[in-house]
Design a protein around this motif. Structure first.
Motif, PDB file in Angstrom:
ATOM      1  N   ASN A 127       0.818  -1.213   0.000  1.00 28.15           N
ATOM      2  CA  ASN A 127       0.000   0.000   0.000  1.00 28.15           C
ATOM      3  C   ASN A 127       0.852   1.265   0.000  1.00 28.15           C
ATOM      4  OD1 ASN A 127      -2.685  -1.112   0.076  1.00 28.15           O
ATOM      5  ND2 ASN A 127      -2.257  -1.770   2.173  1.00 28.15           N
ATOM      6  N   SER A 128       2.165   1.105  -0.106  1.00 24.91           N
ATOM      7  CA  SER A 128       3.029   2.282  -0.161  1.00 24.91           C
ATOM      8  C   SER A 128       2.756   3.058  -1.453  1.00 24.91           C
ATOM      9  CB  SER A 128       4.500   1.872  -0.091  1.00 24.91           C
ATOM     10  OG  SER A 128       4.864   1.120  -1.233  1.00 24.91           O
ATOM     11  N   LYS A 129       3.117   4.325  -1.445  1.00 18.38           N
ATOM     12  CA  LYS A 129       2.797   5.224  -2.560  1.00 18.38           C
ATOM     13  C   LYS A 129       3.354   4.717  -3.887  1.00 18.38           C
ATOM     14  CE  LYS A 129       3.528   9.973  -4.123  1.00 18.38           C
ATOM     15  NZ  LYS A 129       4.192  11.282  -3.838  1.00 18.38           N
ATOM     16  N   LEU A 130       4.608   4.278  -3.890  1.00 18.83           N
ATOM     17  CA  LEU A 130       5.255   3.876  -5.136  1.00 18.83           C
ATOM     18  C   LEU A 130       4.648   2.587  -5.699  1.00 18.83           C
ATOM     19  CD1 LEU A 130       7.426   4.688  -7.113  1.00 18.83           C
ATOM     20  CD2 LEU A 130       9.103   3.439  -5.747  1.00 18.83           C
ATOM     21  N   LEU A 131       4.392   1.616  -4.828  1.00 20.78           N
ATOM     22  CA  LEU A 131       3.809   0.354  -5.306  1.00 20.78           C
ATOM     23  C   LEU A 131       2.355   0.544  -5.727  1.00 20.78           C
ATOM     24  CD1 LEU A 131       5.334  -2.276  -2.837  1.00 20.78           C
ATOM     25  CD2 LEU A 131       6.017  -1.755  -5.181  1.00 20.78           C
ATOM     26  N   LYS A 132       1.644   1.472  -5.085  1.00 21.78           N
ATOM     27  CA  LYS A 132       0.278   1.803  -5.515  1.00 21.78           C
ATOM     28  C   LYS A 132       0.300   2.389  -6.927  1.00 21.78           C
ATOM     29  CE  LYS A 132      -3.085   1.269  -2.386  1.00 21.78           C
ATOM     30  NZ  LYS A 132      -4.394   0.639  -2.698  1.00 21.78           N
ATOM     31  N   GLU A 133       1.261   3.268  -7.160  1.00 23.67           N
ATOM     32  CA  GLU A 133       1.406   3.876  -8.481  1.00 23.67           C
ATOM     33  C   GLU A 133       1.734   2.814  -9.526  1.00 23.67           C
ATOM     34  OE1 GLU A 133       4.032   7.435 -10.641  1.00 23.67           O
ATOM     35  OE2 GLU A 133       4.357   6.941  -8.514  1.00 23.67           O
ATOM     36  N   LEU A 134       2.602   1.854  -9.145  1.00 22.52           N
ATOM     37  CA  LEU A 134       2.945   0.765 -10.065  1.00 22.52           C
ATOM     38  C   LEU A 134       1.721  -0.076 -10.398  1.00 22.52           C
ATOM     39  CD1 LEU A 134       5.107  -0.911 -11.583  1.00 22.52           C
ATOM     40  CD2 LEU A 134       5.432  -2.212  -9.463  1.00 22.52           C
ATOM     41  N   SER A 135       0.897  -0.381  -9.393  1.00 26.40           N
ATOM     42  CA  SER A 135      -0.290  -1.220  -9.633  1.00 26.40           C
ATOM     43  C   SER A 135      -1.319  -0.503 -10.503  1.00 26.40           C
ATOM     44  CB  SER A 135      -0.929  -1.632  -8.298  1.00 26.40           C
ATOM     45  OG  SER A 135      -1.452  -0.501  -7.625  1.00 26.40           O
ATOM     46  N   ASN A 136      -1.354   0.832 -10.432  1.00 25.80           N
ATOM     47  CA  ASN A 136      -2.303   1.598 -11.246  1.00 25.80           C
ATOM     48  C   ASN A 136      -1.822   1.776 -12.682  1.00 25.80           C
ATOM     49  OD1 ASN A 136      -4.126   1.981  -9.124  1.00 25.80           O
ATOM     50  ND2 ASN A 136      -3.062   3.823  -8.404  1.00 25.80           N
ATOM     51  N   LYS A 137      -0.523   2.095 -12.847  1.00 24.75           N
ATOM     52  CA  LYS A 137       0.009   2.377 -14.176  1.00 24.75           C
ATOM     53  C   LYS A 137       0.383   1.105 -14.936  1.00 24.75           C
ATOM     54  CE  LYS A 137       1.890   7.002 -13.272  1.00 24.75           C
ATOM     55  NZ  LYS A 137       3.109   7.838 -13.269  1.00 24.75           N
ATOM     56  N   ALA A 138       0.882   0.101 -14.216  1.00 24.38           N
ATOM     57  CA  ALA A 138       1.328  -1.127 -14.876  1.00 24.38           C
ATOM     58  C   ALA A 138       0.861  -2.332 -14.052  1.00 24.38           C
ATOM     59  CB  ALA A 138       2.843  -1.125 -15.022  1.00 24.38           C
ATOM     60  N   PRO A 139      -0.450  -2.644 -14.084  1.00 23.13           N
ATOM     61  CA  PRO A 139      -0.986  -3.724 -13.243  1.00 23.13           C
ATOM     62  C   PRO A 139      -0.365  -5.084 -13.541  1.00 23.13           C
ATOM     63  CG  PRO A 139      -2.625  -2.963 -14.843  1.00 23.13           C
ATOM     64  CD  PRO A 139      -1.503  -1.994 -14.877  1.00 23.13           C
ATOM     65  N   GLY A 140      -0.045  -5.333 -14.814  1.00 19.27           N
ATOM     66  CA  GLY A 140       0.575  -6.610 -15.166  1.00 19.27           C
ATOM     67  C   GLY A 140       1.964  -6.733 -14.549  1.00 19.27           C
ATOM     68  N   THR A 141       2.719  -5.653 -14.605  1.00 15.82           N
ATOM     69  CA  THR A 141       4.062  -5.641 -14.007  1.00 15.82           C
ATOM     70  C   THR A 141       3.972  -5.810 -12.492  1.00 15.82           C
ATOM     71  OG1 THR A 141       4.908  -4.205 -15.759  1.00 15.82           O
ATOM     72  CG2 THR A 141       6.157  -4.270 -13.706  1.00 15.82           C
ATOM     73  N   PHE A 142       2.992  -5.166 -11.869  1.00 17.52           N
ATOM     74  CA  PHE A 142       2.805  -5.288 -10.422  1.00 17.52           C
ATOM     75  C   PHE A 142       2.520  -6.739 -10.037  1.00 17.52           C
ATOM     76  CE2 PHE A 142      -0.113  -5.130  -6.715  1.00 17.52           C
ATOM     77  CZ  PHE A 142       0.772  -4.603  -5.787  1.00 17.52           C
ATOM     78  N   HIS A 143       1.650  -7.397 -10.793  1.00 21.10           N
ATOM     79  CA  HIS A 143       1.326  -8.801 -10.519  1.00 21.10           C
ATOM     80  C   HIS A 143       2.561  -9.679 -10.726  1.00 21.10           C
ATOM     81  CE1 HIS A 143      -0.457 -12.818 -11.392  1.00 21.10           C
ATOM     82  NE2 HIS A 143      -1.191 -12.471 -10.336  1.00 21.10           N
ATOM     83  N   HIS A 144       3.317  -9.376 -11.781  1.00 19.78           N
ATOM     84  CA  HIS A 144       4.562 -10.099 -12.044  1.00 19.78           C
ATOM     85  C   HIS A 144       5.537  -9.922 -10.869  1.00 19.78           C
ATOM     86  CE1 HIS A 144       8.502 -10.993 -13.790  1.00 19.78           C
ATOM     87  NE2 HIS A 144       8.852  -9.719 -13.593  1.00 19.78           N
ATOM     88  N   SER A 145       5.639  -8.688 -10.361  1.00 15.54           N
ATOM     89  CA  SER A 145       6.560  -8.404  -9.254  1.00 15.54           C
ATOM     90  C   SER A 145       6.156  -9.160  -7.993  1.00 15.54           C
ATOM     91  CB  SER A 145       6.599  -6.899  -8.967  1.00 15.54           C
ATOM     92  OG  SER A 145       7.088  -6.189 -10.081  1.00 15.54           O
ATOM     93  N   LEU A 146       4.850  -9.264  -7.741  1.00 21.39           N
ATOM     94  CA  LEU A 146       4.378 -10.020  -6.571  1.00 21.39           C
ATOM     95  C   LEU A 146       4.756 -11.497  -6.681  1.00 21.39           C
ATOM     96  CD1 LEU A 146       0.811  -8.525  -5.923  1.00 21.39           C
ATOM     97  CD2 LEU A 146       2.834  -8.260  -4.485  1.00 21.39           C
ATOM     98  N   ASN A 147       4.573 -12.050  -7.883  1.00 16.52           N
ATOM     99  CA  ASN A 147       4.922 -13.465  -8.096  1.00 16.52           C
ATOM    100  C   ASN A 147       6.428 -13.690  -7.921  1.00 16.52           C
ATOM    101  OD1 ASN A 147       2.284 -14.188  -8.604  1.00 16.52           O
ATOM    102  ND2 ASN A 147       2.468 -13.959 -10.826  1.00 16.52           N
ATOM    103  N   VAL A 148       7.226 -12.758  -8.489  1.00 14.64           N
ATOM    104  CA  VAL A 148       8.682 -12.867  -8.354  1.00 14.64           C
ATOM    105  C   VAL A 148       9.083 -12.758  -6.880  1.00 14.64           C
ATOM    106  CG1 VAL A 148      10.891 -11.784  -8.918  1.00 14.64           C
ATOM    107  CG2 VAL A 148       9.123 -11.979 -10.675  1.00 14.64           C
ATOM    108  N   ALA A 149       8.425 -11.848  -6.152  1.00 14.16           N
ATOM    109  CA  ALA A 149       8.734 -11.663  -4.728  1.00 14.16           C
ATOM    110  C   ALA A 149       8.492 -12.949  -3.948  1.00 14.16           C
ATOM    111  CB  ALA A 149       7.895 -10.527  -4.154  1.00 14.16           C
ATOM    112  N   ASN A 150       7.394 -13.640  -4.240  1.00 12.32           N
ATOM    113  CA  ASN A 150       7.096 -14.897  -3.540  1.00 12.32           C
ATOM    114  C   ASN A 150       8.128 -15.978  -3.872  1.00 12.32           C
ATOM    115  OD1 ASN A 150       4.812 -13.812  -2.318  1.00 12.32           O
ATOM    116  ND2 ASN A 150       3.480 -14.379  -4.033  1.00 12.32           N
ATOM    117  N   LEU A 151       8.479 -16.077  -5.157  1.00 18.79           N
ATOM    118  CA  LEU A 151       9.476 -17.073  -5.569  1.00 18.79           C
ATOM    119  C   LEU A 151      10.842 -16.767  -4.950  1.00 18.79           C
ATOM    120  CD1 LEU A 151       8.650 -17.412  -9.392  1.00 18.79           C
ATOM    121  CD2 LEU A 151       8.135 -19.067  -7.600  1.00 18.79           C
ATOM    122  N   ALA A 152      11.228 -15.474  -4.982  1.00 16.76           N
ATOM    123  CA  ALA A 152      12.550 -15.072  -4.478  1.00 16.76           C
ATOM    124  C   ALA A 152      12.636 -15.258  -2.966  1.00 16.76           C
ATOM    125  CB  ALA A 152      12.819 -13.621  -4.847  1.00 16.76           C
TER     126      ALA A 152
END
Length: 682
Positions: A464-489
């Protein structure tokens, strides 16, 4: 000259560390006591471990502290009390008596009794002012000697019991009337004297204290002496009684004697050698085992600063009162270093610091043992510092270890617990409470030195931080990709013992550069229109590569820590944008591979290497059609093996065994993501 300047520039980091070493050594030695150090260690009630000790020079035997305390107490309690006499009071009272007596008894007594009553009244005044009447009651002993001063000249000596307290005036009247068989006039005499009696003695505290101090100054703090060459103690003898006092006197004399300039300089030089050696060991440890920290001058300065700060605080406490030495929260040092670096560095630095403190504190062996054990407990118990409960539990364990170890040392020294000073345990509790200050201290260090701890990483991981909120709004696919990568990493880092919190945060922010041109990345193309169709392969590759540079700019603008920016910078290493590179090769034979490559650098830690693997696996896994366990296994092996062949992990301190463990985790996770199950018969 130019070559010399270039050489200095090339070695500026090494020169800085050398200057830092010299400056830290100078400051620490400045804080140290500037005297010799008694070379023998001994304990009361224990056998003398060294060879026979002969007196190296003549010295006086100092009295024990208890002896001196008894002498001071005796002088204080038996000293003369001085009272100032006001000569004007008694004549005024006698004059008032003459006037008031005539009024009081003129009509109430027969003429025959009047002289007797007046004589009795004068006798009462003589009794009261024989020595004097006190201005107030004091709690001195009745047997205490007093001296009455008349204008600073001693008029007479007496005891405190001779002086009349105002509460005793009534009893003096009763005594005189009883002796003269005139008790029937008690009420009249009492009312008469209570109206006219005035005190004429006042306690002169300053003069009394001055006299006591003069007597105290005459106390001899020594009893007898030991001549040079006299046997003080033989090997194996128990150190107690007179032998212990002689050894204490010798140590005190040795450490407090006036040093000439030559000796003084040698002592400073010897201290400087030892301190420089200790700090050099710290630098060598960093160079051999923590090279990333060693190459960063800010981090090296931070470590040296903390060592110096603790020595400075401890010196202040010792100089004020050494009994408060255990209030200083030494365990803050390993806590801070573990929060920013790792446990091994924290413990190594803690041990070196405690060894240096051994030069300053009394009972150095006991102190060093306690602090090293407490440091080990700190390193072993404190995990996930960002969880508040963990810190409180660990501080409680540290305090308990202090108390147990101190209790054991005391019993060893004294042989019983009868004289145990329980207030020392309060110092340990206060030390534990002071250790809790580590949380705001870590925050302050983050701002001052630009470091990042797990506490800050936890805040950054909030989606819910400002930067990640902006990422989820502007690039939702990238945000979802980043969440998946975060879980794997995170799962991969936990498997090989890397910093799971750090790699998770790095994964969440690694692709924030895609916010600048989100539709040029397939995960954000929801309309089916691909902007790359209108661009050349080189232009497309340039946009893809630039998401790393854009990400670094966005991260710096939003003040992300450098440790997080490292993931943005390295998550593609120097790899090639393979799709557009091959597309360009179909059209042109001579293609410059550098035009289609990421600028790097390559991953240089386990965490950044993990992110590169997980990012590639997660992104490429979207292309899997009808995935099976066999396909997933081959898919993971191919991608990671290709990265190894390209030398992407050459700068990362990651082993083949750890890479195999990461492959295993990724295969298992992908199998769960694609819900692979056995095929049931129809």
């Amino acid at each position: 000259m130019k070559d010399f300047i270039n050489k200095l520039y090339r070695n500026h980091s090494l020169i800085y560390k050398a200057l830092l070493l010299v400056a830290t050594t100078f400051l620490i030695v400045y804080l140290f006591p500037k005297s010799g150090k008694f070379k023998y260690n001994f304990e009361k009630g224990k056998p003398w471990q060294s060879e026979n000790l002969l007196a190296p020079f003549d010295f006086a035997i100092k009295k024990a502290d208890e002896e001196i305390k008894i002498e001071i107490q005796k002088i204080t309690e038996s000293s003369v009390l001085y009272f100032n006499l006001d000569n004007a009071v008694e004549p005024e009272v006698r004059s008032a008596f003459e006037i008031q007596f005539g009024k009081k008894f003129s009509d109430s007594v027969q003429n025959i009794s009047f002289p007797a009553l007046k004589t009795c009244g004068n006798e009462v005044l003589n009794e009261l002012y024989g020595f004097g009447v006190l201005s107030e009651d004091y709690s001195f002993s009745e047997k205490r000697a007093v001296a009455i001063l008349d204008e600073r000249t001693k008029k007479q000596d007496a005891f405190y019991s001779n002086l009349i307290k105002q509460s005793k005036v009534s009893s003096v009247i009763d005594k005189v009337l009883s002796k003269n068989d005139l008790l029937g006039y008690k009420a009249d005499f009492t009312s008469l004297f209570f109206d006219i009696i005035e005190p004429n003695l006042s306690y002169d505290k300053s003069f009394t204290d001055k006299a006591i101090q003069e007597e105290l100054d005459k106390i001899s703090y020594t009893r007898g002496s030991v001549a040079k060459g006299t046997l003080i103690v033989s090997k194996g003898e128990v150190v107690e009684g007179d032998k212990y006092q002689k050894l204490e006197s010798l140590r005190s004399e040795y450490e407090s004697q006036v040093w000439n300039e030559s000796n003084y300089n040698w002592v400073l030089f010897a201290y400087a050698l030892l301190v420089a050696l200790a700090m050099l060991m710290l630098l060598l440890f960093l160079r051999k085992y923590r090279n990333q920290v060693y190459e960063n001058n800010t981090k090296v300065t931070f470590i040296f600063f903390n060592v110096l700060l603790l020595i400075f605080i401890t010196t202040l406490v010792v100089n004020y009162n050494s009994k408060y030495i255990y209030i200083v929260p030494i365990c803050v040092l390993p806590l801070v270093l573990k929060a920013f670096f790792d446990a091994r560095l924290g413990l190594f630095t803690h041990v070196l610091t405690v060894l240096l403190l051994g030069f300053i504190v009394p009972n150095s062996y006991e102190y060093m043992f306690l602090q090293i054990i407490a440091g080990i407990v700190t390193i072993l118990t404190v995990s996930e510092l960002y969880k508040r409960a963990n810190l409180f539990i660990s501080v409680g364990q540290i305090t308990l270890i202090y108390i147990i170890a101190y209790f054991a040392f005391f019993v060893i020294h004294e042989g019983s617990i009868e004289t145990l000073e329980w207030e020392t345990f309060i110092w340990f509790i206060l030390c534990g409470l002071a250790t809790l200050f580590v949380q705001p201290l870590i925050y302050a260090y983050e701002k001052l030195f630009g470091l990042v701890s797990d506490v800050s990483l936890l805040e950054l991981s909030d989606t819910n931080s400002k930067l990640l909120k902006e990422l989820s709004n502007k690039a939702p696919g990238t945000f979802h990709h980043s969440l998946n990568v975060a879980n794997l990493a995170e799962a991969s880092a936990s498997e090989i013992g890397a910093n799971a919190m750090l790699v998770r945060v790095g994964a969440l922010y690694h692709d924030i550069g895609k916010m600048k041109n989100p539709t040029y990345f397939t995960e954000n193309q929801s309309t089916g229109i691909n902007p790359h169709d209108e661009l050349s392969s080189k232009e497309s590759a340039n946009i893809i590569v630039n998401h790393v540079i854009d990400g670094i700019e966005i991260a710096r603008k939003n003040k992300l820590p450098d440790r997080v920016i490292d993931f943005i910078r390295t998550h593609h290493g120097t790899s090639v944008v393979y799709y557009f590179y091959m597309k360009e090769k179909k059209n042109f034979e001579d293609v410059n591979k550098a035009d289609f490559s990421y600028p790097g650098p390559k991953p240089f830690s386990k965490e950044t290497a993990i992110l590169m693997m997980c990012d590639s696996i997660e992104a490429a896994s979207k292309s899997l059609k009808e995935p099976t366990s066999t396909k997933i296994d081959a898919f993971v092996e191919n991608i990671i093996n290709k990265q190894i062949e390209e030398g992407q992990f050459l700068n990362a301190n990651i082993t083949f065994k750890e890479i195999q463990s990461i492959k295993k985790v990724l295969k298992h996770k992908l199998a769960n993501i694609y819900h692979l199950r056995i095929e049931y018969p129809e």
